[in-house]
Design a protein around this motif. Structure first.
Motif, PDB file in Angstrom:
ATOM      1  N   ARG A   1     -13.072 -10.318 -10.957  1.00 34.13           N
ATOM      2  CA  ARG A   1     -11.793 -10.490 -10.466  1.00 34.13           C
ATOM      3  C   ARG A   1     -11.311  -9.214  -9.931  1.00 34.13           C
ATOM      4  O   ARG A   1     -11.463  -8.431 -10.334  1.00 34.13           O
ATOM      5  N   PHE A   2     -10.653  -9.477  -8.591  1.00 34.71           N
ATOM      6  CA  PHE A   2     -10.060  -8.162  -8.076  1.00 34.71           C
ATOM      7  C   PHE A   2      -8.476  -8.379  -8.122  1.00 34.71           C
ATOM      8  O   PHE A   2      -8.010  -9.471  -8.489  1.00 34.71           O
ATOM      9  N   CYS A   3      -7.754  -7.443  -7.923  1.00 37.02           N
ATOM     10  CA  CYS A   3      -6.166  -7.694  -7.954  1.00 37.02           C
ATOM     11  C   CYS A   3      -5.623  -6.733  -6.881  1.00 37.02           C
ATOM     12  O   CYS A   3      -5.778  -5.654  -6.837  1.00 37.02           O
ATOM     13  N   LEU A   4      -4.555  -7.403  -6.336  1.00 41.77           N
ATOM     14  CA  LEU A   4      -3.880  -6.798  -5.285  1.00 41.77           C
ATOM     15  C   LEU A   4      -2.353  -6.557  -5.634  1.00 41.77           C
ATOM     16  O   LEU A   4      -1.758  -7.747  -6.402  1.00 41.77           O
ATOM     17  N   MET A   5      -1.784  -5.486  -5.241  1.00 42.06           N
ATOM     18  CA  MET A   5      -0.385  -5.135  -5.422  1.00 42.06           C
ATOM     19  C   MET A   5       0.074  -4.281  -4.153  1.00 42.06           C
ATOM     20  O   MET A   5      -0.548  -3.586  -3.687  1.00 42.06           O
ATOM     21  N   PRO A   6       1.343  -4.588  -3.942  1.00 38.96           N
ATOM     22  CA  PRO A   6       2.019  -3.648  -2.694  1.00 38.96           C
ATOM     23  C   PRO A   6       2.501  -2.396  -3.522  1.00 38.96           C
ATOM     24  O   PRO A   6       2.849  -2.305  -4.775  1.00 38.96           O
ATOM     25  N   VAL A   7       2.355  -1.379  -2.703  1.00 43.58           N
ATOM     26  CA  VAL A   7       2.746  -0.018  -2.974  1.00 43.58           C
ATOM     27  C   VAL A   7       3.494   0.656  -1.975  1.00 43.58           C
ATOM     28  O   VAL A   7       3.445   0.008  -0.984  1.00 43.58           O
TER      29      VAL A   7
ATOM     30  N   GLY B   1       2.083   0.556   1.766  1.00 40.70           N
ATOM     31  CA  GLY B   1       0.942  -0.189   1.860  1.00 40.70           C
ATOM     32  C   GLY B   1       0.508  -1.245   0.572  1.00 40.70           C
ATOM     33  O   GLY B   1       1.441  -1.714   0.140  1.00 40.70           O
ATOM     34  N   TYR B   2      -0.783  -1.295   0.360  1.00 33.65           N
ATOM     35  CA  TYR B   2      -1.174  -2.040  -0.664  1.00 33.65           C
ATOM     36  C   TYR B   2      -2.339  -1.350  -1.524  1.00 33.65           C
ATOM     37  O   TYR B   2      -3.235  -0.458  -0.919  1.00 33.65           O
ATOM     38  N   ARG B   3      -2.413  -1.683  -2.759  1.00 36.62           N
ATOM     39  CA  ARG B   3      -3.723  -1.114  -3.627  1.00 36.62           C
ATOM     40  C   ARG B   3      -4.389  -2.365  -3.938  1.00 36.62           C
ATOM     41  O   ARG B   3      -4.015  -3.227  -4.514  1.00 36.62           O
ATOM     42  N   LEU B   4      -5.626  -2.302  -4.195  1.00 35.71           N
ATOM     43  CA  LEU B   4      -6.656  -3.132  -4.831  1.00 35.71           C
ATOM     44  C   LEU B   4      -7.509  -2.678  -5.681  1.00 35.71           C
ATOM     45  O   LEU B   4      -8.188  -1.607  -5.482  1.00 35.71           O
ATOM     46  N   TYR B   5      -7.202  -3.370  -6.832  1.00 34.53           N
ATOM     47  CA  TYR B   5      -8.268  -3.014  -7.863  1.00 34.53           C
ATOM     48  C   TYR B   5      -9.469  -3.916  -7.788  1.00 34.53           C
ATOM     49  O   TYR B   5      -9.332  -5.066  -7.905  1.00 34.53           O
ATOM     50  N   LEU B   6     -10.637  -3.151  -7.963  1.00 32.29           N
ATOM     51  CA  LEU B   6     -11.813  -3.984  -8.090  1.00 32.29           C
ATOM     52  C   LEU B   6     -12.600  -4.106  -9.128  1.00 32.29           C
ATOM     53  O   LEU B   6     -12.595  -3.139 -10.295  1.00 32.29           O
ATOM     54  N   SER B   7     -13.367  -5.256  -9.440  1.00 34.50           N
ATOM     55  CA  SER B   7     -14.051  -5.087 -11.003  1.00 34.50           C
ATOM     56  C   SER B   7     -15.490  -5.383 -10.578  1.00 34.50           C
ATOM     57  O   SER B   7     -15.833  -6.424  -9.824  1.00 34.50           O
ATOM     58  N   TYR B   8     -16.331  -4.767 -11.033  1.00 34.39           N
ATOM     59  CA  TYR B   8     -17.895  -4.719 -10.751  1.00 34.39           C
ATOM     60  C   TYR B   8     -18.662  -4.178 -11.839  1.00 34.39           C
ATOM     61  O   TYR B   8     -18.037  -3.210 -12.637  1.00 34.39           O
ATOM     62  N   VAL B   9     -20.058  -4.471 -11.718  1.00 36.89           N
ATOM     63  CA  VAL B   9     -20.901  -4.027 -12.722  1.00 36.89           C
ATOM     64  C   VAL B   9     -21.248  -2.441 -12.119  1.00 36.89           C
ATOM     65  O   VAL B   9     -21.748  -2.389 -10.995  1.00 36.89           O
ATOM     66  N   ASP B  10     -21.168  -1.556 -12.880  1.00 37.44           N
ATOM     67  CA  ASP B  10     -21.469  -0.075 -12.345  1.00 37.44           C
ATOM     68  C   ASP B  10     -22.973  -0.276 -12.262  1.00 37.44           C
ATOM     69  O   ASP B  10     -23.809  -0.306 -13.495  1.00 37.44           O
TER      70      ASP B  10
ATOM     71  N   ARG C   1     -16.615  -2.013 -14.675  1.00 37.68           N
ATOM     72  CA  ARG C   1     -15.865  -1.196 -14.454  1.00 37.68           C
ATOM     73  C   ARG C   1     -14.852  -1.450 -13.570  1.00 37.68           C
ATOM     74  O   ARG C   1     -14.906  -2.594 -12.830  1.00 37.68           O
ATOM     75  N   ILE C   2     -13.721  -0.579 -13.424  1.00 39.56           N
ATOM     76  CA  ILE C   2     -12.529  -0.904 -12.464  1.00 39.56           C
ATOM     77  C   ILE C   2     -12.391   0.134 -11.445  1.00 39.56           C
ATOM     78  O   ILE C   2     -12.183   1.264 -12.246  1.00 39.56           O
ATOM     79  N   ASP C   3     -12.261  -0.057 -10.303  1.00 41.45           N
ATOM     80  CA  ASP C   3     -11.918   0.864  -9.277  1.00 41.45           C
ATOM     81  C   ASP C   3     -10.449   0.564  -8.584  1.00 41.45           C
ATOM     82  O   ASP C   3     -10.263  -0.566  -8.654  1.00 41.45           O
ATOM     83  N   ALA C   4     -10.191   1.481  -7.880  1.00 41.70           N
ATOM     84  CA  ALA C   4      -8.912   1.182  -7.078  1.00 41.70           C
ATOM     85  C   ALA C   4      -9.070   1.719  -5.582  1.00 41.70           C
ATOM     86  O   ALA C   4      -9.787   2.689  -5.278  1.00 41.70           O
ATOM     87  N   LEU C   5      -8.537   0.926  -4.693  1.00 38.70           N
ATOM     88  CA  LEU C   5      -8.371   1.467  -3.261  1.00 38.70           C
ATOM     89  C   LEU C   5      -7.086   1.390  -2.690  1.00 38.70           C
ATOM     90  O   LEU C   5      -6.502   0.435  -3.180  1.00 38.70           O
ATOM     91  N   THR C   6      -6.550   2.153  -1.725  1.00 32.41           N
ATOM     92  CA  THR C   6      -5.470   1.907  -1.084  1.00 32.41           C
ATOM     93  C   THR C   6      -5.307   2.073   0.331  1.00 32.41           C
ATOM     94  O   THR C   6      -6.289   2.867   0.810  1.00 32.41           O
ATOM     95  N   ALA C   7      -4.570   1.076   1.087  1.00 29.23           N
ATOM     96  CA  ALA C   7      -4.784   1.292   2.449  1.00 29.23           C
ATOM     97  C   ALA C   7      -3.384   0.737   2.938  1.00 29.23           C
ATOM     98  O   ALA C   7      -2.448   0.079   2.177  1.00 29.23           O
ATOM     99  N   GLU C   8      -3.032   1.059   4.310  1.00 34.78           N
ATOM    100  CA  GLU C   8      -1.748   0.542   4.808  1.00 34.78           C
ATOM    101  C   GLU C   8      -1.489  -0.878   5.007  1.00 34.78           C
ATOM    102  O   GLU C   8      -0.615  -1.529   4.727  1.00 34.78           O
ATOM    103  N   HIS C   9      -2.946  -1.573   5.014  1.00 32.87           N
ATOM    104  CA  HIS C   9      -2.875  -3.015   5.258  1.00 32.87           C
ATOM    105  C   HIS C   9      -4.164  -3.447   4.528  1.00 32.87           C
ATOM    106  O   HIS C   9      -5.215  -2.848   4.503  1.00 32.87           O
ATOM    107  N   PRO C  10      -4.134  -4.542   3.698  1.00 35.32           N
ATOM    108  CA  PRO C  10      -5.224  -5.106   3.341  1.00 35.32           C
ATOM    109  C   PRO C  10      -6.563  -5.285   4.029  1.00 35.32           C
ATOM    110  O   PRO C  10      -7.779  -4.868   3.723  1.00 35.32           O
ATOM    111  N   SER C  11      -6.401  -5.257   5.371  1.00 34.12           N
ATOM    112  CA  SER C  11      -7.596  -5.395   6.402  1.00 34.12           C
ATOM    113  C   SER C  11      -8.294  -4.073   6.505  1.00 34.12           C
ATOM    114  O   SER C  11      -9.325  -3.828   7.057  1.00 34.12           O
ATOM    115  N   ARG C  12      -7.712  -3.051   5.974  1.00 36.91           N
ATOM    116  CA  ARG C  12      -8.354  -1.617   6.192  1.00 36.91           C
ATOM    117  C   ARG C  12      -8.669  -1.106   5.031  1.00 36.91           C
ATOM    118  O   ARG C  12      -8.924  -0.023   4.813  1.00 36.91           O
ATOM    119  N   PHE C  13      -8.980  -1.921   4.005  1.00 35.66           N
ATOM    120  CA  PHE C  13      -9.319  -1.294   2.625  1.00 35.66           C
ATOM    121  C   PHE C  13     -10.966  -0.872   3.286  1.00 35.66           C
ATOM    122  O   PHE C  13     -11.809  -1.585   3.613  1.00 35.66           O
TER     123      PHE C  13
END
Length: 319
Positions: free
Chosen positions: A89-95, A98-107, A114-126
């Motif tokens: 599961r991923f999770c998106l929230m406005p900041v 822009g937007y921040r996306l939390y990623l869930s994946y096997v290291d 583990r869980i990582d995060a990405l930030t971008a002005e728009h979700p299309s730019r992650f």
């Protein structure tokens, strides 16, 4: 304390995403949904069965919709871009900005979630090459952490995550399959991490422990909704053993402070599918336009999983 809506019939929901094939092991689901005041945003995962050419959680995406029913992808990631055996599961929230996306994946380094995060002005730019670690097995003192749900209340960002509890003794088989959830080595409660910036988190430990009955193996809080008059209602996945890892069912809990949760479904699931093992899982809820919008992954008669949405009018006094 708020009493949540009555149990609903998941078959009555509208299909949002179908699986690739009408066979067990093919899933579309693990939804995360938000409404930013203008449009609906959805994160979802596609999975294939073990043994397929590209197996397990192979693709995650962000999609947008004007009506909450018909979504168009704006961004996606293949598991090979993260070098991972599987994503969940991923999770998106406005900041701000822009937007921040939390990623869930096997290291890939240790086969732990583990869980990582990405930030971008728009979700299309992650850009996954810019992912930053948020929670890992090492930083939480667990055997892995995944499936984030993120909520902002005042100045604090709350991140709820499913985690694999520490082992009583080392077990070489625990991570051999790159999914400790599927081997029965330990239990999987929900933990909480808090942050003032949404990037650097402090791990607070368990807030929704596993239960004593139908949810004694896993209790994964998928969605937390603030309710009028104060307090929160949460929807969680429960299972009794690792053999139910792929077919969890949905329960309900309530909280006044986000740290302490009380089950309202202690003695049995709140909602189940009439097919197969009855799985209704990863339920994410919105209160919008006088309705509950309930997005969930459901087992079909053929054993595949599809993503549905069900709209329920808000009862008088609940909005």
């Amino acid at each position: 304390m708020f009493a949540p809506l009555s149990a609903f019939d998941p078959v009555a929901g509208s299909v949002v995403l179908e699986p690739e094939k009408d066979e067990p092991g093919y899933w579309s689901g693990a939804a995360g949904v938000l409404h930013d005041g203008e449009r609906f945003w959805l994160t979802y995962r596609r999975r294939r069965p073990r043994g397929a050419e590209t197996e397990r959680g192979w693709q995650c995406a962000v999609a947008v919709s004007d009506d909450g029913l018909r979504f168009t992808d704006v961004w996606s990631v293949h598991k090979d871009e993260l070098g991972t055996p599987s994503m969940e599961r991923f999770c998106l929230m406005p900041v701000s900005g822009g937007y921040r996306l939390y990623l869930s994946y096997v290291d890939p380094a240790d086969n732990r979630w583990r869980i990582d995060a990405l930030t971008a002005e728009h979700p299309s730019r992650f850009d996954v090459t810019r992912a930053r670690p948020v929670l890992t097995a090492a930083s939480t003192g667990t055997e892995g952490v995944k499936d984030p749900f993120v909520l902002r209340a005042g100045p604090v960002t709350y991140l709820f995550a499913s985690y694999a509890a520490p082992l009583d003794r080392p077990d070489p088989k625990a991570h051999a399959t790159a999914d400790i959830y599927n081997v029965g080595a330990t239990v999987h409660p929900t933990g909480l991490a808090t942050s003032l910036d949404g990037e650097s988190f402090t791990w607070r430990g368990a807030v929704l422990p596993v239960g004593t009955g139908w949810d004694r193996y896993q209790a994964r809080l998928n969605s937390v909704v603030p309710v009028p008059g104060g307090g929160y209602v949460g929807f969680y996945d429960g299972s009794a053993a690792h053999t139910e890892n792929y077919e969890e069912r949905c329960g309900v809990a309530v909280s006044s402070d986000l740290f302490s949760w009380r089950r309202l479904s202690e003695y049995g699931p709140w909602v189940t599918s009439p097919y197969g093992t009855g799985s209704v899982r990863y339920l994410d809820a919105l209160l919008h336009d006088g309705h509950w919008w309930l997005y969930y992954e459901m087992t079909r008669a053929d054993g595949a999983h599809e993503l549905r949405v069900h709209r329920v009018p808000v009862a008088r006094g609940d909005a």
